[in-house]
Design a protein around this motif. Structure first.
Motif, short mmCIF file in Angstrom:
data_model
loop_
_atom_site.label_atom_id
_atom_site.label_comp_id
_atom_site.label_asym_id
_atom_site.label_seq_id
_atom_site.Cartn_x
_atom_site.Cartn_y
_atom_site.Cartn_z
N MET A 1 -74.22 57.22 -60.72
CA MET A 1 -73.42 57.68 -59.80
C MET A 1 -73.27 58.44 -59.38
O MET A 1 -73.84 59.85 -59.42
CB MET A 1 -72.85 57.67 -61.13
N VAL A 39 -74.86 62.88 -66.74
CA VAL A 39 -74.04 62.54 -66.83
C VAL A 39 -72.72 62.98 -67.81
O VAL A 39 -72.71 62.83 -68.47
CB VAL A 39 -73.07 60.66 -67.14
N PRO A 40 -71.89 63.43 -66.93
CA PRO A 40 -70.88 64.34 -67.72
C PRO A 40 -70.20 63.49 -68.95
O PRO A 40 -69.53 62.04 -68.68
CB PRO A 40 -69.96 65.10 -66.77
N SER A 41 -69.35 64.39 -69.72
CA SER A 41 -68.34 63.77 -70.81
C SER A 41 -67.08 62.96 -69.04
O SER A 41 -66.64 64.12 -68.42
CB SER A 41 -68.04 63.98 -71.42
N THR A 42 -65.94 62.37 -70.59
CA THR A 42 -64.68 62.34 -68.86
C THR A 42 -64.35 63.23 -69.06
O THR A 42 -63.24 63.52 -69.08
CB THR A 42 -64.15 60.77 -69.66
N MET B 1 -58.30 64.71 -76.46
CA MET B 1 -58.27 63.91 -75.05
C MET B 1 -57.16 62.19 -75.63
O MET B 1 -58.51 61.94 -76.27
CB MET B 1 -59.40 63.49 -74.04
N VAL B 39 -65.32 60.60 -77.33
CA VAL B 39 -65.67 60.86 -75.62
C VAL B 39 -66.18 59.59 -74.39
O VAL B 39 -67.17 60.10 -74.95
CB VAL B 39 -65.32 62.04 -75.44
N PRO B 40 -65.96 59.10 -73.93
CA PRO B 40 -67.29 58.44 -73.41
C PRO B 40 -67.48 59.64 -72.73
O PRO B 40 -67.22 59.59 -71.98
CB PRO B 40 -66.01 56.75 -72.50
N SER B 41 -68.70 58.07 -71.50
CA SER B 41 -69.47 58.91 -70.44
C SER B 41 -68.33 58.46 -69.09
O SER B 41 -67.87 57.76 -69.75
CB SER B 41 -70.79 58.46 -70.18
N THR B 42 -68.88 59.32 -67.82
CA THR B 42 -67.86 59.45 -66.84
C THR B 42 -68.09 58.06 -66.00
O THR B 42 -66.98 57.53 -65.80
CB THR B 42 -68.05 60.46 -65.56
#
Lengths: 67, 67
Positions: A1, A39-42, B1, B39-42
């Motif tokens: 990504m 990869v950051p969290s949403t 969220m 919380v899912p990853s991006t």
DNA sequence: TCTTTATGACAAATATACTTTACATTTTTA
DNA sequence: TAAAAATGTAAAGTATATTTGTCATAAAGA
């Protein structure tokens, strides 16, 4: 990504530390995301989206290797 | 969220398992995200965005407690 | 109603995000 | 050019995402 953080940070004239404080993470977290070390969290993506006033999809984009 | 996964899954007429296979995660992962257990990853958010043909910001939204 | 399919949820194990500390290098500015 | 600010990165620790396995219950179809 891949991501366009650095660009949007430049547009807003933020340092990595400014941005980190703004969204409540460490400077290294910002640095590591920009450097694609993780990869950051949403939630984090949504906070960046809010600060930069652009969509998450404009900030982050899937690459072939992600799918 | 909070999220609108269940709604978009209904629109596409997908089961949790269909969706899980589509984006390459376990069924429990989908179930847990829908139930706000984590919380899912991006990357995952972007994949969901692609499958459902809506933006990440339409799928996920920050709540007061996130900020 | 009986059977199948879908959902909700938990526990243990593993992978990975994120923090803190710390230091080196690069870039900016006085 | 020297000092200060910004960036890159690494290691160790903690928190949390995700998997696999499993079971209970709900919903849907025969």
């Amino acid at each position: 990504m891949k991501n366009t953080l650095k660009i949007h940070r430049a547009i807003k004239n933020f340092t990595q530390e400014d941005l980190a404080k703004e969204i409540g993470v460490s400077r290294q977290t910002i640095n590591s995301i920009e450097a694609n070390r993780y990869v950051p969290s949403t939630v984090l993506a949504l906070k960046l989206s809010k600060v930069f006033e652009v969509s998450v999809n404009q900030l982050f984009e899937l690459e072939l290797e992600d799918e």
